[in-house]
Design a protein around this motif. Structure first.
Motif, PDB file in Angstrom:
ATOM      1  N   LEU A   1       0.832  -1.206   0.000  1.00 48.27           N
ATOM      2  CA  LEU A   1       0.000   0.000   0.000  1.00 48.27           C
ATOM      3  C   LEU A   1       0.862   1.250   0.000  1.00 48.27           C
ATOM      4  O   LEU A   1       0.530   2.242  -0.677  1.00 48.27           O
ATOM      5  N   ARG A   2       1.930   1.227   0.738  1.00 48.99           N
ATOM      6  CA  ARG A   2       2.854   2.378   0.759  1.00 48.99           C
ATOM      7  C   ARG A   2       3.440   2.605  -0.624  1.00 48.99           C
ATOM      8  O   ARG A   2       3.516   3.763  -1.094  1.00 48.99           O
ATOM      9  N   LYS A   3       3.839   1.547  -1.331  1.00 50.46           N
ATOM     10  CA  LYS A   3       4.399   1.690  -2.675  1.00 50.46           C
ATOM     11  C   LYS A   3       3.363   2.253  -3.648  1.00 50.46           C
ATOM     12  O   LYS A   3       3.679   3.110  -4.473  1.00 50.46           O
ATOM     13  N   ARG A   4       2.120   1.763  -3.547  1.00 52.36           N
ATOM     14  CA  ARG A   4       1.062   2.261  -4.438  1.00 52.36           C
ATOM     15  C   ARG A   4       0.801   3.737  -4.196  1.00 52.36           C
ATOM     16  O   ARG A   4       0.558   4.502  -5.128  1.00 52.36           O
ATOM     17  N   HIS A   5       0.828   4.133  -2.946  1.00 50.79           N
ATOM     18  CA  HIS A   5       0.599   5.545  -2.623  1.00 50.79           C
ATOM     19  C   HIS A   5       1.724   6.415  -3.160  1.00 50.79           C
ATOM     20  O   HIS A   5       1.495   7.507  -3.696  1.00 50.79           O
ATOM     21  N   ASP A   6       2.957   5.946  -3.044  1.00 51.45           N
ATOM     22  CA  ASP A   6       4.115   6.707  -3.579  1.00 51.45           C
ATOM     23  C   ASP A   6       4.004   6.847  -5.093  1.00 51.45           C
ATOM     24  O   ASP A   6       4.317   7.920  -5.648  1.00 51.45           O
TER      25      ASP A   6
ATOM     26  N   GLU B   1      -9.967   7.180  -9.049  1.00 49.72           N
ATOM     27  CA  GLU B   1     -10.355   5.767  -8.940  1.00 49.72           C
ATOM     28  C   GLU B   1      -9.263   4.968  -8.229  1.00 49.72           C
ATOM     29  O   GLU B   1      -9.563   4.115  -7.377  1.00 49.72           O
ATOM     30  N   GLU B   2      -7.999   5.246  -8.579  1.00 47.45           N
ATOM     31  CA  GLU B   2      -6.890   4.544  -7.929  1.00 47.45           C
ATOM     32  C   GLU B   2      -6.843   4.875  -6.443  1.00 47.45           C
ATOM     33  O   GLU B   2      -6.632   4.000  -5.593  1.00 47.45           O
ATOM     34  N   LEU B   3      -7.052   6.186  -6.116  1.00 47.85           N
ATOM     35  CA  LEU B   3      -7.015   6.604  -4.718  1.00 47.85           C
ATOM     36  C   LEU B   3      -8.168   5.985  -3.926  1.00 47.85           C
ATOM     37  O   LEU B   3      -7.990   5.537  -2.783  1.00 47.85           O
ATOM     38  N   THR B   4      -9.335   5.954  -4.550  1.00 47.85           N
ATOM     39  CA  THR B   4     -10.500   5.363  -3.878  1.00 47.85           C
ATOM     40  C   THR B   4     -10.270   3.882  -3.602  1.00 47.85           C
ATOM     41  O   THR B   4     -10.588   3.379  -2.517  1.00 47.85           O
ATOM     42  N   GLU B   5      -9.706   3.182  -4.599  1.00 46.79           N
ATOM     43  CA  GLU B   5      -9.409   1.763  -4.409  1.00 46.79           C
ATOM     44  C   GLU B   5      -8.349   1.569  -3.328  1.00 46.79           C
ATOM     45  O   GLU B   5      -8.439   0.646  -2.505  1.00 46.79           O
ATOM     46  N   LEU B   6      -7.345   2.471  -3.320  1.00 50.59           N
ATOM     47  CA  LEU B   6      -6.291   2.396  -2.308  1.00 50.59           C
ATOM     48  C   LEU B   6      -6.862   2.593  -0.914  1.00 50.59           C
ATOM     49  O   LEU B   6      -6.514   1.871   0.033  1.00 50.59           O
ATOM     50  N   GLU B   7      -7.770   3.560  -0.784  1.00 49.98           N
ATOM     51  CA  GLU B   7      -8.403   3.807   0.521  1.00 49.98           C
ATOM     52  C   GLU B   7      -9.199   2.596   0.988  1.00 49.98           C
ATOM     53  O   GLU B   7      -9.189   2.244   2.171  1.00 49.98           O
ATOM     54  N   ALA B   8      -9.919   1.961   0.047  1.00 54.08           N
ATOM     55  CA  ALA B   8     -10.701   0.777   0.401  1.00 54.08           C
ATOM     56  C   ALA B   8      -9.783  -0.346   0.887  1.00 54.08           C
ATOM     57  O   ALA B   8     -10.092  -1.040   1.873  1.00 54.08           O
ATOM     58  N   GLN B   9      -8.633  -0.534   0.218  1.00 54.28           N
ATOM     59  CA  GLN B   9      -7.698  -1.583   0.616  1.00 54.28           C
ATOM     60  C   GLN B   9      -7.045  -1.271   1.956  1.00 54.28           C
ATOM     61  O   GLN B   9      -6.788  -2.181   2.755  1.00 54.28           O
ATOM     62  N   ILE B  10      -6.797   0.026   2.201  1.00 53.66           N
ATOM     63  CA  ILE B  10      -6.249   0.419   3.513  1.00 53.66           C
ATOM     64  C   ILE B  10      -7.210   0.025   4.626  1.00 53.66           C
ATOM     65  O   ILE B  10      -6.806  -0.508   5.670  1.00 53.66           O
ATOM     66  N   GLN B  11      -8.504   0.272   4.387  1.00 56.40           N
ATOM     67  CA  GLN B  11      -9.502  -0.081   5.405  1.00 56.40           C
ATOM     68  C   GLN B  11      -9.561  -1.599   5.617  1.00 56.40           C
ATOM     69  O   GLN B  11      -9.726  -2.065   6.758  1.00 56.40           O
TER      70      GLN B  11
END
Length: 567
Positions: free
Chosen positions: A358-363, A381-391
């Motif tokens: 998740l850290r790599k995807r955010h970077d 869309e990428e950020l929304t998916e990233l947020e969902a995976q963080i949760q």
């Protein structure tokens, strides 16, 4: 003689048959005669008088003369012929020519049917002619009113029709010529022909009125409204591109050019008054423009979302990283005292790996923002998916931490339960001591020893390092079951001892009076001294109940009172 009788019978039979057949013929003749009279009485004078109110020229006159001639033909020729044929039918019947009579009657039936149909046809044609005149009178006024309204609109608002105005004028003139033709046919008495003209021109007037109603708005949309929207859309597109929005995936300029070409083609058709399907096509174009506006608006919203949510996501990842380190430390501490499974360690490693991904995807997302080569909507869309995976990872991480805490909770709960079991053992011992039980049966001693051993085993297992809570819980369950059984046996044994003592004390009053009771009580006392409390109770109770039924029930409250004092 027999032959003569036979002949007479045959003649009588033939005479009878002839009689019945002739009677049926006469009945049929009477019926057809009645039908003939009915037709003669159906005068068409009243019906034909309705036509005389019309202009008796042209088509109306021709029809009237034909109807009158057909009616005269029926009255003067066809019905007299029917009368003669009816006489012929009767004559044939009188002469026993029944087949011929039937043929004549059938012919008469056909003639009367034809006359009936002819009369009905005349009445229907009269109604059609008269009703056509009545409908024409009403509907021509409606058509003239529509004509006046259309002409007034074309005169007052001619500029709104553009080059379509002359064509509309020509169509209106064609309808006017048709109305003049209608008037001429009506004056000539050609009401049916006039009706055909009126219906044709009314339909043309409906089509023309629809064109007059729609063409101004259609021209306005093709020449100004939609073009203005396209210009505003393209201006907004260019402004956003200058602000740094990546919009190459939205082909607005190319789409706008296609729409302008279509609008030009529509304009040419409208000027020729060919408007079929254009309104629907313009609706589709407006929807297409609205869709492009939505796409631009989506990019604006996405940009705002990314600006506000990217930092929040980074903060969440920072907290998750910090918690990951804490959880790793907790795992190391817990495994020193607790026996964790390989599955538990694998879960901890999986969560750690997920957080790193998740850290790599955010970077990478932050890097894409700097490059300005990806649409904000895609990044959102990428950020929304990233947020969902963080949760999701947070939920897994929390569940793992709860599992570590649960191990400690299980240990504390086990220690508390063992403490309670030891207390129950002490309570059982204290109850035995306070009840002055003369001795303990071997079965009870064995049960007490088993309860003590199971508690000791569970306690010893709880003190092992690393701690295996699965094994502890198994032993703890055995200990709880043993202690529970011991407690129950203790209470039952004390209750029996107290009850036996009460029975023997109560039964002493009968010893001197009843030798059998005295013997039973002595046997019960012997069992009691040998710690056979169940057998002793049964013997003493049975002996006393035989002398004084219901005595045990009365002694229960006294026994319960004694037991309550030692608890």
């Amino acid at each position: 003689m027999e032959v003569v009788i036979g002949v007479l019978l045959v003649l009588l039979l033939l005479f009878g048959i002839g009689y019945f057949v002739r009677r049926n013929v006469y009945r049929e003749v009477d019926r057809l005669e009645a039908r003939k009279i009915e037709i003669m009485n159906r005068s068409l004078t009243d019906e034909m008088s309705k036509v005389k109110n019309l202009n008796m020229t042209g088509q109306a006159e021709e029809l009237f003369e034909r109807w009158r001639a057909e009616w005269d033909e029926i009255i003067t020729t066809q019905l007299p012929e029917v009368e003669e044929l009816l006489f012929d039918a009767e004559d044939h019947a009188d002469k026993y020519r029944f087949k011929k009579s039937k043929q004549v009657l059938g012919h008469i039936e056909n003639m009367l049917n034809a006359a009936d149909q002819n009369i009905e046809q005349i009445i229907e044609e009269i109604y059609e002619l008269v009703s056509s005149e009545e409908k024409n009178t009403t509907e021509i006024e409606d058509l003239r009113e529509q004509f006046k309204k259309a002409k007034k609109t074309l005169l007052a608002h001619g500029h709104t029709f553009g080059k379509a105005h002359p064509a509309l004028e020509a169509e209106l003139l064609k309808i006017y010529e048709g109305m003049k033709e209608f008037d001429a046919e009506t004056q000539s008495g050609n009401y049916l022909a006039a009706r055909d003209i009126l219906m044709e021109k009314s339909e043309e007037m409906g089509v023309l009125a629809n064109k007059i109603d729609l063409i101004p708005s259609l021209l306005s949309e093709c020449t100004s409204a939609i073009l203005l929207q396209l210009s505003e859309l393209q201006d907004g597109y260019r402004e956003m591109a200058e602000q740094g929005y990546f919009l190459e995936h939205i082909h607005i300029d190319a789409e706008a050019e296609k729409i302008r070409k279509r609008l030009l083609a529509f304009k040419e058709k409208i000027e020729e008054t060919e408007i079929e399907g254009i309104q629907e096509a313009l609706h589709e174009i407006n929807e297409s423009i609205e869709t492009m506006y939505d796409l631009l608006e989506k990019e604006v919203h996405a940009h705002h979302y990314i600006k506000t949510e990217t930092d929040k996501t980074e903060t969440e990842l920072f907290e998750l990283d910090k918690q990951k380190l804490q959880t790793s430390e907790e795992t190391e501490l817990v495994k020193q005292s607790y026996q964790l499974t390989e599955q538990d360690f694998e879960k901890q490693r999986h969560i750690s790996k997920q957080i790193s991904m998740l850290r790599k995807r955010h970077d990478q997302l932050k890097l894409n923002l700097v490059k300005d080569q990806i649409a904000y909507s895609v990044l959102k869309e990428e950020l929304t998916e990233l947020e969902a995976q963080i949760q999701m990872v947070k939920a897994e991480h929390d569940a793992y931490r709860q599992m570590l805490l649960a191990l400690r909770k299980d240990e504390l709960a086990a220690r508390q339960q063992l403490s309670e079991l030891r207390l129950l053992l002490k309570e059982s011992l204290r109850m035995i001591q306070k009840s002055n039980v003369p001795g303990l049966p071997d079965s009870y001693k064995q049960l007490a020893e088993e309860a003590n051993q199971t508690v000791k085993k569970a306690t010893a297992k709880l003190e092992e390092i690393p701690l295996d809570m699965v094994a502890v819980n198994v032993l703890l369950e055995d200990a709880a079951e043993s202690v529970k059984k011991l407690t129950s046996e203790t209470e039952e044994m004390v209750e029996h001892v107290f009850t036996i003592e009460k029975i023997i004390q109560y039964g002493n009053r009968y010893r001197s009076k009843d030798a059998h009771l005295a013997a039973d009580l002595r046997e019960a006392e012997g069992l009691f001294r040998n710690f056979h409390y169940n057998d002793s109770l049964e013997k003493a109770a049975a002996a006393l109940e035989s002398i004084e039924p219901g005595v045990l029930k009365r002694l229960e409250s006294s026994v319960e009172e004694e037991i309550s004092k030692i608890k």
